[in-house]
Design an enzyme around this catalytic site. Structure first.
Site, PDB file in Angstrom:
ATOM      1  N   THR A  26      -7.849 -25.544  -2.551  1.00 31.39           N
ATOM      2  CA  THR A  26      -6.663 -26.407  -2.476  1.00 31.39           C
ATOM      3  C   THR A  26      -6.539 -27.078  -1.109  1.00 31.39           C
ATOM      4  O   THR A  26      -5.869 -28.099  -0.987  1.00 31.39           O
ATOM      5  CB  THR A  26      -5.370 -25.593  -2.733  1.00 31.39           C
ATOM      6  N   GLY A 110     -21.528 -14.534   5.830  1.00 34.83           N
ATOM      7  CA  GLY A 110     -22.078 -15.086   4.598  1.00 34.83           C
ATOM      8  C   GLY A 110     -21.451 -14.552   3.326  1.00 34.83           C
ATOM      9  O   GLY A 110     -22.060 -14.596   2.258  1.00 34.83           O
ATOM     10  N   LEU A 113     -15.707 -14.646   4.312  1.00 33.15           N
ATOM     11  CA  LEU A 113     -14.616 -14.106   5.133  1.00 33.15           C
ATOM     12  C   LEU A 113     -14.498 -14.851   6.466  1.00 33.15           C
ATOM     13  O   LEU A 113     -13.930 -14.349   7.428  1.00 33.15           O
ATOM     14  CB  LEU A 113     -14.805 -12.599   5.365  1.00 33.15           C
ATOM     15  N   SER A 114     -15.055 -16.066   6.514  1.00 34.99           N
ATOM     16  CA  SER A 114     -14.857 -16.977   7.652  1.00 34.99           C
ATOM     17  C   SER A 114     -15.394 -16.466   8.975  1.00 34.99           C
ATOM     18  O   SER A 114     -14.723 -16.551  10.011  1.00 34.99           O
ATOM     19  CB  SER A 114     -13.371 -17.331   7.810  1.00 34.99           C
ATOM     20  N   SER A 116     -17.672 -17.920  10.570  1.00 38.07           N
ATOM     21  CA  SER A 116     -17.880 -19.085  11.446  1.00 38.07           C
ATOM     22  C   SER A 116     -16.558 -19.506  12.100  1.00 38.07           C
ATOM     23  O   SER A 116     -16.529 -19.835  13.283  1.00 38.07           O
ATOM     24  CB  SER A 116     -18.528 -20.247  10.694  1.00 38.07           C
ATOM     25  N   ASP A 160      -9.472 -21.946   6.959  1.00 39.27           N
ATOM     26  CA  ASP A 160     -10.139 -20.837   7.646  1.00 39.27           C
ATOM     27  C   ASP A 160      -9.789 -20.809   9.133  1.00 39.27           C
ATOM     28  O   ASP A 160      -9.510 -19.755   9.703  1.00 39.27           O
ATOM     29  CB  ASP A 160     -11.657 -20.946   7.495  1.00 39.27           C
ATOM     30  N   TYR A 209     -19.899 -26.933  -3.136  1.00 40.00           N
ATOM     31  CA  TYR A 209     -18.620 -27.176  -2.459  1.00 40.00           C
ATOM     32  C   TYR A 209     -18.407 -28.686  -2.276  1.00 40.00           C
ATOM     33  O   TYR A 209     -17.356 -29.223  -2.612  1.00 40.00           O
ATOM     34  CB  TYR A 209     -18.624 -26.472  -1.104  1.00 40.00           C
TER      35      TYR A 209
HETATM   36  C1  GLA Z   1     -14.315 -22.483   2.326  1.00 37.65           C
HETATM   37  C2  GLA Z   1     -13.779 -23.607   3.194  1.00 37.65           C
HETATM   38  C3  GLA Z   1     -12.244 -23.662   3.134  1.00 37.65           C
HETATM   39  C4  GLA Z   1     -11.744 -23.667   1.695  1.00 37.65           C
HETATM   40  C5  GLA Z   1     -12.424 -22.579   0.872  1.00 37.65           C
HETATM   41  C6  GLA Z   1     -12.100 -22.652  -0.597  1.00 37.65           C
HETATM   42  O1  GLA Z   1     -13.925 -21.258   2.847  1.00 37.65           O
HETATM   43  O2  GLA Z   1     -14.186 -23.438   4.532  1.00 37.65           O
HETATM   44  O3  GLA Z   1     -11.782 -24.782   3.849  1.00 37.65           O
HETATM   45  O4  GLA Z   1     -11.928 -24.938   1.115  1.00 37.65           O
HETATM   46  O5  GLA Z   1     -13.841 -22.613   0.982  1.00 37.65           O
HETATM   47  O6  GLA Z   1     -10.749 -22.385  -0.806  1.00 37.65           O
END
Ligand code: GLA
Length: 357
Positions: A26, A110, A113-114, A116, A160, A209
């Protein structure tokens, strides 16, 4: 010997990873998200090395060292995130002197869980401290996102980086990604979080994506709205071709689920919203895969679980469940013993040695 103070001082800062509870795909549609920070953090240490613009990044996770200079990006992906932060500040007229950069990360990589974003936010926090920069946490998140989109080539939204910069692991961060209005909210009473890795790497994630992002833009264009955030309700989607209708339906219903959760629902209802989110990601947005569906189904059928879904971009990576508080590790043991993939593992709460599978 009289060593100038600025040559021997080291500045250190850290930032967490995040798990998204509701509001998937979203953020690049100007919508609503509900992530929470995870306990694992990435720490970055900066030491001036006396050069004008030579950088060396060392990290235990990747063994070895990446070297780059301002204007010449590194080839190593992990160092690109650091380079993007330095170059982004450079584009704002901030000169960053040559640095030795140490990275230590507990954030699982990977799996959605962000890791980066945690690296970018930790790097920018350390640079802010080192150079006494006047940057608030939102400015840090925006610079971190720019490092990712302009320098690492990932066209992500803002969730993120905002979560890593502004969330904590005790409260959910409700974020309106259009206005950046936000609010910290408590988890539903009596609940706790569990994150399991499916053991499937997200190999298709970047291509798929970008394709989903393009589909959403096309749907918004056909509907004559600035973004899918502006769709009034799902009846308005009837005019769209079949695939775009389903993509837009996911975004519209997912935004409604986040807004409902923001009202402060109990754990049972929050769990139902998570289950509905997974079904929508699987059927309408088509970013799930069979092992994720199987892991989510095992979680959803466990008596200690209120609800579960894939988390992050999809196509592999982690699942998140809302559990009865205090039952998270027991649920993990039960579910992983039935999940026929030996690489499935507990990520949050952070595993203790005796229960790592
Ligand atoms: C990744 C992207 C986010 C978001 C999610 C999906 O984590 O970095 O910005 O779009 O996918 O919700």
């Amino acid at each position: 010997m009289n060593i100038p103070e600025n040559l021997c001082s080291t500045v250190q800062a850290s930032a967490p990873g995040r798990v998204n509870l509701l509001g998937e795909h979203t953020d690049y549609n100007d919508g609503f998200v509900l992530p929470i920070a995870i306990p694992q953090r990435t720490t970055v240490a900066l030491t001036r090395n006396g050069t004008a613009s030579e950088f060396a990044v060392r990290t235990g996770a990747f063994e070895g060292e990446a070297r780059f200079s301002f204007g010449t990006p590194p080839t190593e992906q992990f160092a690109t995130y650091v380079y993007g932060c330095i170059a982004g500040l450079g584009a704002r007229g901030v000169h960053v002197p040559g640095l030795d950069i140490g990275v230590d990360s507990q954030v699982p990589m990977g799996v959605g869980l962000s890791s980066s974003a945690a690296l970018e936010v930790a790097t920018l926090r350390a640079l802010r401290d080192l150079l006494a920069l006047n940057l608030d946490d939102v400015a840090i998140a925006l610079l971190a996102q720019r490092a990712e989109t302009e320098y690492a080539g990932v066209h992500c939204g803002i969730m993120d980086q905002m979560a890593s910069s502004l969330a904590d692991s005790g409260s959910m961060l409700f974020l309106d990604t259009r206005t950046l209005d936000r609010r910290l909210l408590p988890l539903p009473p009596g609940s706790g979080l569990l994150v399991l890795d499916s053991g499937i790497s997200r190999s298709l994630a970047n291509t798929a994506y970008n394709r989903r992002r393009a589909e959403c833009q096309e749907a918004a264009r056909l509907l004559g709205v600035e973004s899918l955030r502006d769709v009034g309700g799902i009846a308005a989607l009837d005019a769209l071709p079949e695939t775009l209708r389903r993509r837009a339906r996911h975004v519209t219903t997912e935004n409604a689920r986040v807004l409902r959760a923001r009202e402060g629902v109990d754990a049972a209802e929050f769990g139902r919203l998570m289950n509905a989110s997974h079904a929508s990601l699987r059927d309408d947005f088509e970013v799930s895969i069979e092992p994720l569906d199987r892991l989510v189904a095992l979680l959803q059928s466990d008596p200690g679980v209120y609800g579960a879904r894939l988390t992050g971009a999809g196509f592999g990576g982690a699942c998140v469940a809302l559990c009865q508080a205090g039952h998270e590790r027991a649920v993990a043991r039960r579910v992983l013993s039935c999940y026929a993939n030996h690489r499935g593992r507990l990520l949050v709460p952070p595993p203790e040695p005796h229960i790592i599978r």
